[in-house]
Scaffold this motif. Sequence first.
Motif, short mmCIF file in Angstrom:
data_model
loop_
_atom_site.label_atom_id
_atom_site.label_comp_id
_atom_site.label_asym_id
_atom_site.label_seq_id
_atom_site.Cartn_x
_atom_site.Cartn_y
_atom_site.Cartn_z
N GLY A 34 2.99 -14.41 -9.65
CA GLY A 34 2.95 -13.16 -9.27
C GLY A 34 3.03 -12.41 -10.71
N PHE A 35 3.97 -12.77 -11.49
CA PHE A 35 3.86 -12.01 -12.97
C PHE A 35 2.77 -12.45 -13.66
N GLU A 36 2.43 -13.47 -13.58
CA GLU A 36 1.07 -14.01 -14.39
C GLU A 36 -0.35 -13.45 -13.96
N ASP A 37 -0.37 -13.14 -12.42
CA ASP A 37 -1.53 -12.35 -11.96
C ASP A 37 -1.27 -10.78 -11.76
N GLU A 38 -0.09 -10.43 -12.20
CA GLU A 38 -0.02 -8.97 -12.25
C GLU A 38 -0.02 -8.53 -10.60
N SER A 39 0.48 -9.53 -9.83
CA SER A 39 0.38 -9.31 -8.33
C SER A 39 1.81 -8.79 -7.92
N LEU A 40 2.08 -7.69 -7.58
CA LEU A 40 3.37 -7.03 -7.09
C LEU A 40 3.86 -7.61 -5.95
N ALA A 41 2.82 -7.92 -4.96
CA ALA A 41 3.02 -8.52 -3.61
C ALA A 41 3.63 -9.96 -3.55
N LEU A 42 3.08 -10.60 -4.40
CA LEU A 42 3.29 -11.96 -4.78
C LEU A 42 4.69 -11.97 -5.74
N PRO A 110 -3.80 -6.14 -8.81
CA PRO A 110 -3.59 -7.53 -9.30
C PRO A 110 -5.05 -8.17 -9.94
N THR A 111 -4.91 -9.21 -11.00
CA THR A 111 -5.98 -9.66 -11.56
C THR A 111 -6.71 -10.57 -10.30
N THR A 112 -5.99 -11.24 -9.58
CA THR A 112 -6.23 -12.14 -8.62
C THR A 112 -5.37 -12.32 -7.35
N THR A 113 -5.60 -12.38 -6.36
CA THR A 113 -4.71 -12.96 -5.16
C THR A 113 -4.85 -14.19 -4.68
N LEU A 172 -11.19 -9.67 -0.61
CA LEU A 172 -12.53 -9.54 -0.10
C LEU A 172 -12.92 -8.13 -0.17
N THR A 173 -11.85 -7.03 -0.26
CA THR A 173 -12.31 -5.70 -0.48
C THR A 173 -12.02 -4.92 -1.87
N GLY A 174 -10.86 -5.49 -2.47
CA GLY A 174 -10.62 -4.80 -3.98
C GLY A 174 -9.72 -3.42 -3.52
N ILE A 175 -9.24 -3.32 -1.96
CA ILE A 175 -8.41 -2.19 -2.04
C ILE A 175 -6.90 -2.81 -2.34
N GLY A 176 -6.36 -2.01 -3.41
CA GLY A 176 -5.02 -2.11 -4.06
C GLY A 176 -3.88 -1.79 -2.92
#
Length: 209
Positions: A34-42, A110-113, A172-176
């Motif tokens: 999550g930290f590496e991909d900047e994904s707050l959800a993960l 995020p950069t990727t999920t 699929l959509t890019g909706i953050g």
Amino acid sequence: MTRELDKLYRTAALLALITILYNILEGVVSAWFGFEDESLALFGFGLDSFVEVISGAGIWHMVRRQQENPEQAPDEFERVALRITGGGFYLLAAGLLLTAVYDALHRHAPTTTFWGMVVSCISILSMWLLIRQKVKVGTALGSQAILADAACTRVCLYLSVILLVSSAGYYLTGIGWLDAAGGLGIGWFCFKEGKEAFDKAKGIPCSCS
């Protein structure tokens, strides 16, 4: 203590230990990716996994003490475990709320999920198996604390579903803002379950969602 009862207690202790170890591993992996991909959800999901360890530790301690002291009334052990579980739910809800608000206000994407989808799929299967066994053992022992722990594990499963939906949705959509909306919904559920766990610790009957 009969052999059957002793077997149930050993199974309950093993399930709690598995929960602790699994959530520690899941927390480390999720928080890292999550930290590496900047994904707050993960990343938030990883922190949630560490909170789940609180419930597992409380149940494991309670079960071990009951197994070693079968002549003592388990009521106080159960109340302590329920309070620990309830506190874990409240911390979980607070973490989700803060994550969702931050995500919405900063419009973070995020950069990727990809890893969010991978982790959530593994977690859904693992949590489903744990829930089945915890409910089975908790029902056999008549333990509200173990059933409350199963409810806590169920929340982790719901979180996994939300992580999967939000990760796949963003992919699929890019909706953050999907992460923020899902986090708020699960946060409310966690708050409700935390209240129920504390009510049970006070002797107030209530049913888990």
